[in-house]
Design an enzyme around this catalytic site. Structure first.
Site, short mmCIF file in Angstrom:
data_model
loop_
_atom_site.label_atom_id
_atom_site.label_comp_id
_atom_site.label_asym_id
_atom_site.label_seq_id
_atom_site.Cartn_x
_atom_site.Cartn_y
_atom_site.Cartn_z
N ASP A 36 0.81 -1.23 0.00
CA ASP A 36 0.00 0.00 0.00
C ASP A 36 0.84 1.27 0.00
O ASP A 36 0.45 2.30 0.56
CB ASP A 36 -0.96 0.02 1.21
N LYS A 39 1.71 2.10 -5.17
CA LYS A 39 2.23 1.52 -6.43
C LYS A 39 1.31 1.83 -7.61
O LYS A 39 1.76 2.22 -8.69
CB LYS A 39 2.40 -0.01 -6.28
N GLY A 63 -4.65 -4.20 -3.76
CA GLY A 63 -5.64 -3.16 -4.04
C GLY A 63 -4.84 -1.93 -4.44
O GLY A 63 -4.17 -1.33 -3.59
N HIS A 64 -4.84 -1.59 -5.71
CA HIS A 64 -4.02 -0.49 -6.21
C HIS A 64 -4.93 0.66 -6.62
O HIS A 64 -5.76 0.52 -7.52
CB HIS A 64 -3.16 -0.97 -7.39
N GLN A 253 1.89 -6.21 -3.30
CA GLN A 253 2.42 -6.38 -1.95
C GLN A 253 3.79 -5.66 -1.85
O GLN A 253 3.96 -4.65 -2.50
CB GLN A 253 2.53 -7.86 -1.56
P1 GDP Z 1 -0.81 0.33 -3.54
O1 GDP Z 1 -1.39 -0.95 -3.06
O2 GDP Z 1 0.68 0.38 -3.30
O3 GDP Z 1 -1.17 0.68 -4.94
O4 GDP Z 1 -1.42 1.47 -2.60
P2 GDP Z 1 -2.96 1.62 -2.16
O5 GDP Z 1 -3.73 2.13 -3.31
O6 GDP Z 1 -3.44 0.39 -1.48
O7 GDP Z 1 -2.82 2.68 -1.00
C1 GDP Z 1 -2.27 3.94 -1.21
C2 GDP Z 1 -3.30 4.99 -0.79
O8 GDP Z 1 -2.67 6.25 -0.67
C3 GDP Z 1 -4.39 5.19 -1.81
O9 GDP Z 1 -5.57 5.55 -1.15
C4 GDP Z 1 -3.86 6.33 -2.66
O10 GDP Z 1 -4.91 7.07 -3.29
C5 GDP Z 1 -3.18 7.18 -1.62
N1 GDP Z 1 -2.01 7.94 -2.07
C6 GDP Z 1 -1.07 7.59 -3.00
N2 GDP Z 1 -0.10 8.54 -3.05
C7 GDP Z 1 -0.44 9.49 -2.14
C8 GDP Z 1 0.18 10.70 -1.69
O11 GDP Z 1 1.26 11.08 -2.14
N3 GDP Z 1 -0.48 11.41 -0.74
C9 GDP Z 1 -1.65 11.00 -0.19
N4 GDP Z 1 -2.21 11.75 0.75
N5 GDP Z 1 -2.26 9.86 -0.58
C10 GDP Z 1 -1.66 9.11 -1.53
P1 IMO Z 2 -0.96 -4.21 -2.26
O1 IMO Z 2 -0.52 -4.75 -3.60
C1 IMO Z 2 -1.04 -4.72 2.07
C2 IMO Z 2 -1.19 -8.84 3.59
C3 IMO Z 2 -2.47 -9.28 4.29
C4 IMO Z 2 -1.92 -10.32 5.25
C5 IMO Z 2 -0.80 -10.98 4.46
C6 IMO Z 2 -1.21 -12.27 3.77
O2 IMO Z 2 -2.24 -3.48 -2.28
O3 IMO Z 2 0.16 -3.49 -1.58
P2 IMO Z 2 -2.79 -12.89 1.71
O4 IMO Z 2 -4.18 -12.48 1.39
O5 IMO Z 2 -1.78 -12.52 0.69
O6 IMO Z 2 -2.70 -14.32 2.11
O7 IMO Z 2 -2.43 -12.06 3.06
O8 IMO Z 2 -0.40 -10.03 3.47
N1 IMO Z 2 -1.39 -8.30 2.23
C7 IMO Z 2 -1.30 -7.00 1.93
N2 IMO Z 2 -1.09 -5.92 2.71
N3 IMO Z 2 -1.15 -4.58 0.73
C8 IMO Z 2 -1.32 -5.65 -0.06
O9 IMO Z 2 -1.28 -5.56 -1.41
C9 IMO Z 2 -1.44 -6.93 0.53
N4 IMO Z 2 -1.66 -8.18 0.05
C10 IMO Z 2 -1.61 -9.00 1.11
O10 IMO Z 2 -3.08 -8.21 4.94
O11 IMO Z 2 -1.34 -9.68 6.35
MG MG Z 3 -2.92 -1.62 -1.78
#
Ligand code: GDP
Ligand code: IMO
Ligand code: MG
Length: 453
Positions: A36, A39, A63-64, A253
């Site tokens: 998270d 990415k 979840g991207h 991840q």
């Molecule tokens: P990913 O899994 O690495 O793609 O990241 P996620 O989408 O799960 O979580 C990142 C969260 O931070 C999302 O809600 C994005 O919209 C938000 N986000 C990304 N870059 C920034 C930033 O520079 N500032 C803020 N405030 N939010 C951001």
């Molecule tokens: P993105 O790509 C954050 C965590 C789960 C759990 C562990 C194992 O959005 O960064 P799984 O379902 O893979 O068996 O869970 O890994 N986990 C993540 N945490 N971002 C993710 O993906 C994750 N995908 C799995 O919360 O602790």
């Molecule tokens: Mg994510």
């Protein structure tokens, strides 16, 4: 090389007018913490510089999030280049696909005017997540009791288990005449395992549906999957490289959740590090180019497992609230804490990071002080190594403190216009990791990425 392979290679060279030394390389973008990091957003921003965006591991546990023009979109299996309709997106062989979730994602894109069938190709070798893999995920977690991992319950562990045990089903198998028979055999095996785990199958629900109801939808969703171009993605990617096309590999991840190097067993079940790009897309190590690693300016983690810099105080709650730190896949609140340099250095080492991208410093705009853990204290010893006993030992993070910048970053248009205190903090990250920062993201929106000159 056999005569036949040699002939085929010469043919490719003749067709593209290139030999191996002219091949382009696959650039990589991956997470350096516990997931998270942002990415999805950064891939979307970088996509105009590439021809192909390819996911190489993970599945719908990811979840991207992408935001632009006031819309927010969360992708789980589909690569984050999909909104650029002139670019090819590839789901590589290392990814695992849940057809029902995939269909929902395709439909959600369609409501936003994106017809993914046009620019998304899927590897025939990608494994399928069956409804009973999801059942087993729940059964395994229940059996673990207090030691549960906090899985996203998307069936990740059981699907990769079957892949390694050589009994999984792949996307290409759906085209075979005996697919249904093989599906039923695997399902029966899963149900027997659930029974030995004393799991109550009758009360199992996915999105409020019983296993049978969900299975009906799942089987229907295979037809959506078959509407896509199903390919041998290893040939596709390597041919792209020979043709001089630019390929970006998108990680899911992050390093600290890697099956080998994360805090085992509190990890996911795939190779989330750069090495995973080779096996997840079918490219040689020498075909890897730049490795862009993403880190938040602080740290978060969802699910169980060690997190030395976790904050249980008001600062932790502030990071969660101001950063909207709730899982993009499960909605669970993310645990929050200060940036962890020993973990970040470890990730940079494992991944061979050439460029750092830092996200979300804006979340700390109002903080008086910001802390950075530079070294761990375990017992009376200082160490910057991630110990084998990561889960078991008590780690006391040793912090350096930085003054906050106490101003909004809204409207800041270039890296050099960032407040001096923030630039000092970023310079410290560069010094501590030994890797240069390439860009900083200062809001969820696509437009707010400041590239360093
Ligand atoms: P990913 O899994 O690495 O793609 O990241 P996620 O989408 O799960 O979580 C990142 C969260 O931070 C999302 O809600 C994005 O919209 C938000 N986000 C990304 N870059 C920034 C930033 O520079 N500032 C803020 N405030 N939010 C951001
Ligand atoms: P993105 O790509 C954050 C965590 C789960 C759990 C562990 C194992 O959005 O960064 P799984 O379902 O893979 O068996 O869970 O890994 N986990 C993540 N945490 N971002 C993710 O993906 C994750 N995908 C799995 O919360 O602790
Ligand atoms: Mg994510």
């Amino acid at each position: 090389m056999t005569k036949r392979n040699c002939a085929r290679r010469q043919h490719t060279e003749w067709a593209t007018g290139k030999d191996d030394k002219d091949m382009t390389k696959v650039d990589v973008l991956l997470g350096l913490q516990w997931g998270d990091e942002g990415k999805g957003k950064i891939v979307d921003v970088l996509t105009p510089q590439y021809d192909v965006i390819a996911r190489f591991q993970g599945g719908p546990n990811a979840g991207h999030t992408l935001e632009f023009g006031g819309i927010k979109h969360v992708l789980h299996i589909i690569p984050s280049g999909i909104f650029h309709t002139d670019k090819i997106n590839v789901i590589g062989n290392g990814v695992i696909i849940e057809p029902n979730i995939f269909r929902h994602e395709v439909e959600a894109l369609s409501t936003k005017g994106v017809d993914a069938t046009q620019n998304l190709y899927v590897s025939k070798k990608a494994h399928l997540i069956l409804p009973t893999h999801r059942l087993l995920d729940a059964a395994n977690e229940q059996a673990k009791g207090n030691a549960k991992i906090g899985s996203t319950l998307k069936g990740i562990g059981p699907t990769y288990t079957d892949k390694i045990a050589r009994c999984g089903l792949r996307v290409g198998d759906t085209l075979e005449f005996d697919f249904r028979e093989r599906y039923e055999l695997l399902k029966a095996q899963h149900l027997r395992t659930a029974q030995t785990l004393m799991y109550d199958v009758a009360s199992f629900r996915i999105d409020g549906m019983t296993l049978d109801e969900y299975e009906e939808q799942w089987l229907d969703s295979l037809s959506t999957l078959k509407r896509f171009r199903l390919i041998s993605s290893e040939y596709f990617i390597n041919n792209c490289l020979r043709e001089g096309k630019r390929v970006l590999a998108e990680g899911a991840q992050a390093a600290m959740l890697d099956i080998d190097f994360g805090s085992y067993p509190f990890v996911t079940s795939s190779s989330t590090v750069t090495a995973g790009v080779c096996s997840g897309l079918g490219i040689a190590p020498s075909a890897v180019g730049r490795v862009m690693g993403i880190a938040k300016a602080y740290c978060t983690r969802v699910g169980a497992g060690p997190f030395p810099t976790e904050l249980f105080d008001q600062t932790g709650s502030l990071l969660c609230e101001l950063g909207h730190e709730y899982g993009s896949t499960t909605g669970r609140p993310r645990r929050c804490g200060w940036i962890d340099i020993p973990a970040l250095r470890y990730a940079c080492m494992l991944d061979g990071v050439t460029d750092l991208i830092v996200t979300k410093p804006d979340v700390m705009n109002d903080f008086e002080h910001i802390k950075m853990c530079t070294v761990y204290k375990i017992g009376d010893k200082l160490t910057d190594e991630i110990p084998f006993e990561y889960n078991a030992v008590e780690i006391t993070p040793q912090y350096k403190e930085f003054p906050g910048w106490r101003q909004s970053l809204e409207g800041v248009a270039t890296y050099n216009e960032l407040p001096q205190n923030l630039r000092d903090y970023l310079a410290a990250i560069e010094r501590e990791t030994g890797v240069k920062i390439m860009a900083v993201s200062v809001s969820p929106d696509r437009k707010d990425v400041l590239f360093k000159e």
